[in-house]
Scaffold this motif. Sequence first.
Motif: not given
Ligand code: GLY
Length: 378
Positions: A47, A53, A252, A265, A308, A335
């Motif tokens: 995304m 975000e 999302y 997530a 992440r 993210r």
């Molecule tokens: N930007 C979406 C995530 O990190 O799950």
Amino acid sequence: MAETIIVLGGGIIGLSCAFELQRRGHQVKVLETRQCGGQASGAAAGMLAPYSENVEGPDEFFRLCHESLRLYPAWQQTVREISGCDFEYTASGSLYVARHAADLLVLEGRLLWQREYGSSGSLVEGAELQKLEPMLSGQMLAGLYTPEESHVYAPDFVKALEQGCRRLGVDIHEELEQLELMEFEQEVLVKAADGRTFRSDRLLVCSGAWAQELAEVLDIRIPIYPIRGQICAYRMEAQQPVRHMVFGPQGYLVAKANSTVVCGASEDVAGYDTSVTERGIERLKKWNKQMFPHLEHLEPFHRWAGLRPATQDGLPLIGKLASARRIVMAAGHYRNGILLSPATAMLAADMIEGKEYPAFNEAFNPERFGKAASYYSF
Ligand code: GLY
Ligand code: FAD
């Protein structure tokens, strides 16, 4: 002047930096301990959503995300042309939904500042909301619609970047297992587990959630931690139920051109463990069916997780090290690494070339956390 540059890490950040630097005439090597795109970048939902975000306000992180979204159309087109690879890039727009009146007030506040930063967003309710997302649960009161947001299919986009790098002449070495930084003052010298050595003028550290491994040798604190994101996808046999990227406080959903819906997530502290748990996916499924009751009787056909690279203050580490002039860092994109890849590539390349880049902010200074030793002295 053309320089030789070693990029550590073949995720989206390392590959984007390598792509831009090689395009500018430098000679780049990417050293990857495993496989290019095999970690967070290949796991991402793709995304490009700075408004949805970044909900707090227009801080320096939002501004970098916003700048990167501006760069994306031309950037992805260049990657497409140079690589010869196709990948999904969809200008779907997004909808951040509210279930209760109190949530609606929050969205109204967000819309006010986001309009000042290029959003042509609006609040939609009732019949208008149902028209935009016909299969969204009737329990949802309203949505903040942001037409500017888009998405890519991250695994294919990363493959295209890798192929683009190869076509430009970037020298990519994978499966190196372990790398040791032997020297970075007179020159950069990196040694692989199999005994091979790699030399260059500069080192660009793009090793995502693993970047803190260099803290000791560089003598700076690198507080980057892995935060696991568990994510899943449904296959849509007939009708695609989701039209936009649909966000809520708990997750999302994104419809992909390959007739799947990706739903994410979790945010788990699980070290470097990339396994998927029953609990993690069950939570996603519960939320998904609240949003789209249509999904109730479906099971995700694919479940996966990625790490992440989160930082202590939520901002990435991007910049030259004053204490080691051959080294530039670009890590900790948490993210938003897919979104931030073009802006990061421009920043890193400009820094290596000694240029100013307007999107740079001292807040990203990689040495802001002090010396490695200060960490242990508490
Ligand atoms: N930007 C979406 C995530 O990190 O799950
Ligand atoms: P990585 O992709 O992890 O790459 C780092 C690479 O470095 C790895 O390949 C690793 O093997 C390698 N490496 C490690 N140690 C060394 C070493 N010593 N030497 C050399 N190489 C090394 N972002 C968005 O913008 N939009 C999204 O929708 C989105 N969705 C996400 C969904 C999930 C479930 C997850 C987990 C992340 C998501 N993200 C999203 C975040 C995004 O994936 C990350 O911010 C981004 O991938 C970070 O890229 P990277 O190149 O820094 O890290």
